[in-house]
Scaffold this motif. Structure first.
Motif, PDB file in Angstrom:
ATOM      1  N   VAL A  12      24.078 111.135  51.122  1.00  0.00           N
ATOM      2  CA  VAL A  12      23.411 111.262  52.066  1.00  0.00           C
ATOM      3  C   VAL A  12      22.365 111.290  51.776  1.00  0.00           C
ATOM      4  O   VAL A  12      21.827 111.611  50.463  1.00  0.00           O
ATOM      5  CB  VAL A  12      23.460 112.475  52.860  1.00  0.00           C
ATOM      6  N   GLN A  13      21.497 110.545  52.950  1.00  0.00           N
ATOM      7  CA  GLN A  13      19.986 110.582  52.794  1.00  0.00           C
ATOM      8  C   GLN A  13      19.026 111.822  52.572  1.00  0.00           C
ATOM      9  O   GLN A  13      19.632 112.453  53.135  1.00  0.00           O
ATOM     10  CB  GLN A  13      19.823 108.862  53.754  1.00  0.00           C
ATOM     11  N   GLY A 116      34.642 122.708  43.348  1.00  0.00           N
ATOM     12  CA  GLY A 116      33.290 121.852  43.669  1.00  0.00           C
ATOM     13  C   GLY A 116      33.518 120.803  44.615  1.00  0.00           C
ATOM     14  O   GLY A 116      34.494 119.675  44.948  1.00  0.00           O
ATOM     15  N   THR A 117      32.252 120.637  45.330  1.00  0.00           N
ATOM     16  CA  THR A 117      32.275 119.470  45.615  1.00  0.00           C
ATOM     17  C   THR A 117      31.214 118.943  45.543  1.00  0.00           C
ATOM     18  O   THR A 117      30.352 119.353  45.091  1.00  0.00           O
ATOM     19  CB  THR A 117      31.924 119.423  47.472  1.00  0.00           C
ATOM     20  N   GLN A 118      31.005 117.406  45.080  1.00  0.00           N
ATOM     21  CA  GLN A 118      29.602 116.627  44.572  1.00  0.00           C
ATOM     22  C   GLN A 118      29.194 116.728  46.544  1.00  0.00           C
ATOM     23  O   GLN A 118      29.803 115.912  47.274  1.00  0.00           O
ATOM     24  CB  GLN A 118      30.574 115.058  44.490  1.00  0.00           C
ATOM     25  N   VAL A 119      27.870 116.833  45.966  1.00  0.00           N
ATOM     26  CA  VAL A 119      26.731 116.649  47.035  1.00  0.00           C
ATOM     27  C   VAL A 119      25.610 115.761  46.067  1.00  0.00           C
ATOM     28  O   VAL A 119      25.243 115.571  45.398  1.00  0.00           O
ATOM     29  CB  VAL A 119      26.091 117.375  47.306  1.00  0.00           C
ATOM     30  N   THR A 120      25.080 114.746  47.306  1.00  0.00           N
ATOM     31  CA  THR A 120      24.616 113.341  46.313  1.00  0.00           C
ATOM     32  C   THR A 120      23.612 113.365  47.046  1.00  0.00           C
ATOM     33  O   THR A 120      24.138 112.374  48.331  1.00  0.00           O
ATOM     34  CB  THR A 120      25.288 112.146  45.359  1.00  0.00           C
ATOM     35  N   VAL A 121      22.301 113.317  47.000  1.00  0.00           N
ATOM     36  CA  VAL A 121      21.247 112.783  48.201  1.00  0.00           C
ATOM     37  C   VAL A 121      20.307 111.779  47.393  1.00  0.00           C
ATOM     38  O   VAL A 121      19.577 111.114  46.679  1.00  0.00           O
ATOM     39  CB  VAL A 121      20.131 114.452  48.043  1.00  0.00           C
ATOM     40  N   SER A 122      20.434 110.651  48.212  1.00  0.00           N
ATOM     41  CA  SER A 122      19.576 109.392  47.520  1.00  0.00           C
ATOM     42  C   SER A 122      17.955 109.568  48.507  1.00  0.00           C
ATOM     43  O   SER A 122      17.572 110.578  49.339  1.00  0.00           O
ATOM     44  CB  SER A 122      20.334 107.870  48.063  1.00  0.00           C
ATOM     45  N   SER A 123      17.199 108.435  47.527  1.00  0.00           N
ATOM     46  CA  SER A 123      15.826 109.277  47.994  1.00  0.00           C
ATOM     47  C   SER A 123      15.351 107.385  49.045  1.00  0.00           C
ATOM     48  O   SER A 123      16.512 106.976  49.159  1.00  0.00           O
ATOM     49  CB  SER A 123      14.609 109.298  47.017  1.00  0.00           C
TER      50      SER A 123
END
Length: 123
Positions: A12-13, A116-123
Motif C-alpha cells: 500500500v501507499q 504472518g502476513t507481509q505489509v509493505t508501505v511505500s512512500s
C-alpha cells in the motif's frame, strides 16, 4: 491445538489503511486472548495490541494507539487489526497470536502463532 491464519496484508501507499484478519480454528475454546505483533527486517518482534476473547479488555503499544485498533468476532473465530494512516516504518511481517492468559505484550505468553502476513508501505 489452535491454528491461526493471517490475511489482508499487501503493498500500500503511505496514508492508506489496511484491515488484517486472523482466523482461528481447532481448539478455539482454549483462546482467552489474541494479540498482534510485527517484525521488521533486522528488528525484534514488536507488540502492537491484544484483546481478551470476551472483548472486555484491550491493550495497545503506546506508540501505535490511535492509529491501530484491535477487535474480534467470536462468532467467526476471527480477530482483526485495523491500521490507519500507514507509514513506511510500518513495513513488517504482521503476526497474530493466541494465549490462554489475559492480554499481554509479552510474546512468550502466547501459545500459538500464525505464519504472518507481509505489509509493505511505500512512500
Amino acid at each position: 491445538q489452535v491454528h491461526l491464519v493471517e490475511s489482508g496484508g499487501g503493498l500500500v501507499q503511505a496514508r492508506d489503511s489496511l484491515n488484517l484478519s486472523c482466523a482461528a480454528s481447532g481448539r478455539t475454546d482454549e483462546i482467552y486472548s489474541m494479540g498482534w505483533f510485527r517484525q521488521a527486517p533486522g528488528k525484534e518482534r514488536e507488540f502492537i495490541a491484544a484483546i481478551s476473547w470476551s472483548g472486555g479488555r484491550t491493550e495497545y503499544a503506546d506508540s501505535l494507539k490511535g492509529r491501530f485498533t484491535i477487535s474480534r468476532d467470536n462468532a467467526k473465530n476471527t480477530g482483526y487489526l485495523l491500521m490507519l494512516i500507514l507509514r513506511p516504518e510500518d513495513t513488517a511481517i504482521y503476526y497474530c497470536a493466541a494465549t490462554r492468559l489475559p492480554p499481554s505484550s509479552i510474546p512468550d505468553r502466547y501459545n500459538y502463532w500464525g505464519q504472518g502476513t507481509q505489509v509493505t508501505v511505500s512512500s
